[in-house]
Design a protein around this motif. Structure first.
Motif, PDB file in Angstrom:
ATOM      1  N   THR A 277       0.874  -1.173   0.000  1.00 44.32           N
ATOM      2  CA  THR A 277       0.000   0.000   0.000  1.00 44.32           C
ATOM      3  C   THR A 277       0.904   1.215   0.000  1.00 44.32           C
ATOM      4  OG1 THR A 277      -1.501  -1.234   1.431  1.00 44.32           O
ATOM      5  CG2 THR A 277      -1.900   1.115   1.254  1.00 44.32           C
ATOM      6  N   LYS A 278       0.558   2.218  -0.818  1.00 47.39           N
ATOM      7  CA  LYS A 278       1.407   3.400  -0.955  1.00 47.39           C
ATOM      8  C   LYS A 278       1.709   4.021   0.410  1.00 47.39           C
ATOM      9  CE  LYS A 278       2.185   6.902  -4.413  1.00 47.39           C
ATOM     10  NZ  LYS A 278       3.564   6.414  -4.476  1.00 47.39           N
ATOM     11  N   GLY A 279       2.983   4.207   0.680  1.00 50.38           N
ATOM     12  CA  GLY A 279       3.389   4.887   1.909  1.00 50.38           C
ATOM     13  C   GLY A 279       3.509   3.974   3.119  1.00 50.38           C
ATOM     14  N   ARG A 280       3.187   2.678   2.935  1.00 50.37           N
ATOM     15  CA  ARG A 280       3.295   1.752   4.078  1.00 50.37           C
ATOM     16  C   ARG A 280       4.217   0.600   3.738  1.00 50.37           C
ATOM     17  NH1 ARG A 280      -2.924   1.432   5.817  1.00 50.37           N
ATOM     18  NH2 ARG A 280      -3.077   3.611   6.358  1.00 50.37           N
ATOM     19  N   LEU A 281       5.206   0.384   4.585  1.00 51.22           N
ATOM     20  CA  LEU A 281       6.167  -0.686   4.321  1.00 51.22           C
ATOM     21  C   LEU A 281       5.846  -1.911   5.171  1.00 51.22           C
ATOM     22  CD1 LEU A 281       9.486   1.339   4.049  1.00 51.22           C
ATOM     23  CD2 LEU A 281       8.280   0.145   2.206  1.00 51.22           C
ATOM     24  N   THR A 282       5.799  -3.045   4.527  1.00 42.71           N
ATOM     25  CA  THR A 282       5.529  -4.317   5.205  1.00 42.71           C
ATOM     26  C   THR A 282       6.834  -5.097   5.292  1.00 42.71           C
ATOM     27  OG1 THR A 282       3.361  -4.329   4.121  1.00 42.71           O
ATOM     28  CG2 THR A 282       4.097  -6.406   5.104  1.00 42.71           C
ATOM     29  N   PRO A 283       7.271  -5.494   6.483  1.00 43.59           N
ATOM     30  CA  PRO A 283       8.442  -6.380   6.562  1.00 43.59           C
ATOM     31  C   PRO A 283       8.131  -7.699   5.845  1.00 43.59           C
ATOM     32  CG  PRO A 283       7.922  -5.461   8.718  1.00 43.59           C
ATOM     33  CD  PRO A 283       6.758  -5.136   7.807  1.00 43.59           C
ATOM     34  N   THR A 284       8.983  -8.065   4.904  1.00 47.52           N
ATOM     35  CA  THR A 284       8.730  -9.257   4.097  1.00 47.52           C
ATOM     36  C   THR A 284      10.015 -10.045   3.880  1.00 47.52           C
ATOM     37  OG1 THR A 284       9.027  -7.899   2.123  1.00 47.52           O
ATOM     38  CG2 THR A 284       6.757  -8.370   2.759  1.00 47.52           C
ATOM     39  N   LEU A 285       9.860 -11.235   3.297  1.00 48.65           N
ATOM     40  CA  LEU A 285      10.987 -12.046   2.850  1.00 48.65           C
ATOM     41  C   LEU A 285      10.828 -12.258   1.349  1.00 48.65           C
ATOM     42  CD1 LEU A 285      10.864 -14.844   5.608  1.00 48.65           C
ATOM     43  CD2 LEU A 285      12.186 -12.717   5.647  1.00 48.65           C
ATOM     44  N   GLY A 286      11.952 -12.430   0.663  1.00 50.72           N
ATOM     45  CA  GLY A 286      11.850 -12.657  -0.781  1.00 50.72           C
ATOM     46  C   GLY A 286      13.068 -13.370  -1.315  1.00 50.72           C
ATOM     47  N   TYR A 287      12.913 -13.909  -2.520  1.00 56.51           N
ATOM     48  CA  TYR A 287      14.053 -14.489  -3.251  1.00 56.51           C
ATOM     49  C   TYR A 287      14.490 -13.479  -4.312  1.00 56.51           C
ATOM     50  CZ  TYR A 287      12.636 -19.110  -1.395  1.00 56.51           C
ATOM     51  OH  TYR A 287      12.309 -20.175  -0.593  1.00 56.51           O
ATOM     52  N   ASN A 288      15.691 -13.017  -4.263  1.00 60.77           N
ATOM     53  CA  ASN A 288      16.246 -12.059  -5.239  1.00 60.77           C
ATOM     54  C   ASN A 288      15.392 -10.795  -5.336  1.00 60.77           C
ATOM     55  OD1 ASN A 288      17.715 -14.369  -5.668  1.00 60.77           O
ATOM     56  ND2 ASN A 288      17.622 -14.292  -7.896  1.00 60.77           N
ATOM     57  N   GLY A 289      14.653 -10.480  -4.303  1.00 62.92           N
ATOM     58  CA  GLY A 289      13.763  -9.323  -4.351  1.00 62.92           C
ATOM     59  C   GLY A 289      13.049  -9.229  -3.026  1.00 62.92           C
ATOM     60  N   SER A 290      12.066  -8.313  -2.952  1.00 66.99           N
ATOM     61  CA  SER A 290      11.491  -8.048  -1.628  1.00 66.99           C
ATOM     62  C   SER A 290      10.377  -9.013  -1.243  1.00 66.99           C
ATOM     63  CB  SER A 290      11.010  -6.604  -1.558  1.00 66.99           C
ATOM     64  OG  SER A 290       9.762  -6.455  -2.166  1.00 66.99           O
ATOM     65  N   TYR A 291       9.652  -9.553  -2.219  1.00 63.65           N
ATOM     66  CA  TYR A 291       8.543 -10.457  -1.897  1.00 63.65           C
ATOM     67  C   TYR A 291       8.378 -11.450  -3.044  1.00 63.65           C
ATOM     68  CZ  TYR A 291       3.951 -12.087  -0.369  1.00 63.65           C
ATOM     69  OH  TYR A 291       2.910 -12.884   0.055  1.00 63.65           O
ATOM     70  N   LEU A 292       8.180 -12.713  -2.748  1.00 61.67           N
ATOM     71  CA  LEU A 292       8.162 -13.818  -3.711  1.00 61.67           C
ATOM     72  C   LEU A 292       9.510 -13.914  -4.428  1.00 61.67           C
ATOM     73  CD1 LEU A 292       4.521 -13.595  -5.202  1.00 61.67           C
ATOM     74  CD2 LEU A 292       5.334 -15.088  -3.385  1.00 61.67           C
ATOM     75  N   GLY A 293       9.536 -14.637  -5.539  1.00 64.60           N
ATOM     76  CA  GLY A 293      10.785 -14.822  -6.260  1.00 64.60           C
ATOM     77  C   GLY A 293      10.556 -14.854  -7.754  1.00 64.60           C
ATOM     78  N   PRO A 294      11.636 -14.874  -8.533  1.00 64.58           N
ATOM     79  CA  PRO A 294      11.509 -14.906  -9.992  1.00 64.58           C
ATOM     80  C   PRO A 294      11.019 -16.269 -10.480  1.00 64.58           C
ATOM     81  CG  PRO A 294      13.800 -15.144  -9.353  1.00 64.58           C
ATOM     82  CD  PRO A 294      13.044 -14.913  -8.085  1.00 64.58           C
ATOM     83  N   VAL A 295      10.587 -16.315 -11.739  1.00 61.38           N
ATOM     84  CA  VAL A 295      10.198 -17.583 -12.364  1.00 61.38           C
ATOM     85  C   VAL A 295      11.467 -18.282 -12.838  1.00 61.38           C
ATOM     86  CG1 VAL A 295       8.963 -18.659 -14.296  1.00 61.38           C
ATOM     87  CG2 VAL A 295       7.941 -16.717 -13.090  1.00 61.38           C
ATOM     88  N   ILE A 296      11.629 -19.534 -12.428  1.00 61.86           N
ATOM     89  CA  ILE A 296      12.766 -20.328 -12.907  1.00 61.86           C
ATOM     90  C   ILE A 296      12.270 -21.100 -14.122  1.00 61.86           C
ATOM     91  CG2 ILE A 296      14.452 -22.123 -12.349  1.00 61.86           C
ATOM     92  CD1 ILE A 296      14.081 -21.447  -9.412  1.00 61.86           C
ATOM     93  N   ARG A 297      12.850 -20.786 -15.281  1.00 61.67           N
ATOM     94  CA  ARG A 297      12.369 -21.393 -16.527  1.00 61.67           C
ATOM     95  C   ARG A 297      13.303 -22.509 -16.964  1.00 61.67           C
ATOM     96  NH1 ARG A 297       8.398 -18.317 -20.612  1.00 61.67           N
ATOM     97  NH2 ARG A 297       7.483 -20.323 -21.068  1.00 61.67           N
ATOM     98  N   LEU A 298      12.802 -23.719 -16.998  1.00 64.16           N
ATOM     99  CA  LEU A 298      13.616 -24.899 -17.314  1.00 64.16           C
ATOM    100  C   LEU A 298      13.110 -25.552 -18.593  1.00 64.16           C
ATOM    101  CD1 LEU A 298      13.573 -26.543 -13.751  1.00 64.16           C
ATOM    102  CD2 LEU A 298      15.265 -24.944 -14.661  1.00 64.16           C
ATOM    103  N   VAL A 299      13.989 -26.313 -19.211  1.00 69.36           N
ATOM    104  CA  VAL A 299      13.608 -27.046 -20.421  1.00 69.36           C
ATOM    105  C   VAL A 299      13.880 -28.531 -20.168  1.00 69.36           C
ATOM    106  CG1 VAL A 299      13.988 -27.313 -22.908  1.00 69.36           C
ATOM    107  CG2 VAL A 299      14.218 -25.057 -21.855  1.00 69.36           C
ATOM    108  N   LYS A 300      12.942 -29.372 -20.559  1.00 69.35           N
ATOM    109  CA  LYS A 300      13.101 -30.817 -20.402  1.00 69.35           C
ATOM    110  C   LYS A 300      14.415 -31.255 -21.046  1.00 69.35           C
ATOM    111  CE  LYS A 300      10.779 -35.145 -21.401  1.00 69.35           C
ATOM    112  NZ  LYS A 300       9.794 -35.791 -22.281  1.00 69.35           N
TER     113      LYS A 300
END
Ligand SMILES: [Cu+2]
Length: 470
Positions: A75-98
């Protein structure tokens, strides 16, 4: 007098011009615009980045993930303490090929232990990222495996015993996409972030100061009164008048979703947990328990509305603003993929798993998880029938039953053939109170694996067992 008439004429001309401009603008927005859809207070849906493959060789993929402590402005102006992978919240998509040989280095920059589990990936026990592969704060872990399964949407999240629910709630989760030899040429939407959209859906509660209000009691978990999609609060997304594919993950700790469109239009379900269904399936709603995925295709060229909402029951999940001209998008093929049948017969070994709730905790076959106890021993390459029963209990709920290191098939639900949406390969299956679901499971990888309830609070409090494949 003449002067008056001229003035009047000028005035009338002006009115005509203003009216004409107004008419043209109204017509323009009616036909092309979405701009009269009220997006006040809404946020543009975040699309996770695709993680860089550090190896140029297409047969080898090397990735680096870092779990860290951060803050996120939901929310604008409000910071939430969070955890993340390579970023502040959630992580990137790991794209793999069979067929790829994959190496993923995970660095733990949290101030507590973690692990990272590749949910749905068929890899050996040592690289599965279960509770045994704990990564201490400041340490790294290197997972190595070969991708041997078909195209699918999988995900990753922590799995260290006792802290999974908290770490996921604060933001540790991300998607894994697998492409295979068929996906490049398949006639389905596949332009990432344009018409192939990931949707990680999670319920959350917030305190007034912006921090998460994660409420757990002996009775259970409070349903979040807010929804985050890809870590976006009150999200909207602009689509063209064409077919759009959504990859849905129920990334909540404990809440079920029953996704549908606000105009009750049908859409096509094309994939479940383990990959494509054999044929696209017309659906009006899709039920996903925690951990389950589904891919759907919505044809926006069929709608006259300027906006359609993705909802779950009465909860707004995502506002879809339809903008732009009609686009010609190809038909979805009537045959999507071949779903390999897991060969099992009467000679196959059968095991029974009884799920029982006790409010916020639960047991499997009357036992709480013990990392020093092996609950089941399975032969490598064996195929087995697993009978999963939800026997209820105190404040009984349904349980999403997840098995590591394999993709299984649902044989029956309460003695009946499963519905077509459960006809594909799966790694998580919902078993409601009083239900009995039979699955056939193949064990192609060696090592120690988990089976557990994917309500993360249940899992953390012991609703999990271990099996060894040898
Ligand atoms: Cu459970």
């Amino acid at each position: 007098m003449k002067n008056m008439k001229e003035k009047l004429n000028k005035f009338l001309s002006l009115i005509i011009v203003v009216a004409a401009v107004g008419f043209v603008l109204t017509a323009y927005y009616t036909f092309f615009g979405g701009s009269d859809v009220d997006l006040e207070g809404k946020n543009k849906l975040k699309i996770p980045e695709i993680l860089d493959d550090l190896n140029a060789d297409p047969g080898i993929a090397e990735f680096k993930l870092e779990a860290g402590i951060s803050q996120t402005e939901f929310t604008k102006g409000r910071l939430t303490p969070t955890l993340g992978y390579n970023g502040s919240y959630l992580g990137p998509v790991i794209r793999l090929v069979k067929g790829q040989d994959v190496s993923i280095v995970v660095e733990n920059n949290l101030n507590e232990w973690t692990t990272i589990h590749w949910h749905g990936l068929v890899v050996d026990g040592e690289n599965d990222g279960g509770p045994m592969q704990g990564i201490a704060s400041g340490e790294t872990w290197n997972a190595k495996f070969k991708v041997e399964q078909p195209a699918s949407t999988l995900w990753y999240h922590p799995h260290f015993a006792g802290t999974v629910a908290n770490q996921v709630y604060y933001g540790l989760a991300g998607l894994i996409y697998i492409d295979d030899e068929f996906t490049d040429t398949m006639s389905i939407p596949k332009d990432y972030g344009i018409d192939d959209i990931p949707l990680v859906v999670q319920d959350r509660n917030f305190n007034i100061d912006g921090s998460f209000d994660y409420r757990v009691s002996m009775m259970g978990v409070d349903k979040g009164d807010k929804i985050l999609v890809n870590g976006t609060l009150d999200p909207y997304f602009i689509v063209k008048r064409e077919k759009v594919r959504f990859r849905l993950l129920n990334g909540s700790n404990s809440q079920n979703f029953s996704f549908r469109l606000s105009n009750r239009a049908e859409f096509l379900m094309i994939a479940s947990d383990g990959g494509f269904l054999e044929k696209p399936l017309k659906k009006e709603a899709i039920f996903l328990s925690p951990g389950e995925r589904a891919e759907i295709v919505v044809d926006f060229s069929e709608f006259n509305d300027k906006s359609v909402k993705l909802v779950s029951n009465d909860d707004l999940i995502l506002e879809l603003v339809i903008d732009g001209e009609l686009e010609k998008s190809p038909d979805i093929p009537e045959e999507l993929a071949e779903v390999a049948d897991i060969a099992a017969d009467e000679a196959s070994n059968t095991r029974i798993f009884e799920l029982q709730s006790m409010g916020i905790s639960g047991t499997i076959n009357g036992k709480y998880y013990d990392m020093n106890r092996i609950d089941e021993r399975v032969d490598l390459n064996a195929t087995e029938y697993w009978i999963v029963r939800n026997v209820g209990g105190m404040m009984a709920t349904g349980h999403p039953f997840h098995v590591h290191g394999t993709q299984f098939q649902v044989v029956s639900r309460n003695g009946e053939k499963p519905t077509p949406e459960e006809s594909g390969h799966k790694d998580t299956v919902y078993v409601d109170v009083g239900e009995e679901v039979v699955i056939k499971v193949m064990f192609k990888k060696e090592g120690l694996f988990m089976y557990h309830c994917h309500i993360l609070e249940h899992e953390d409090r012991g609703m999990m067992g271990q099996f060894i494949v040898e």
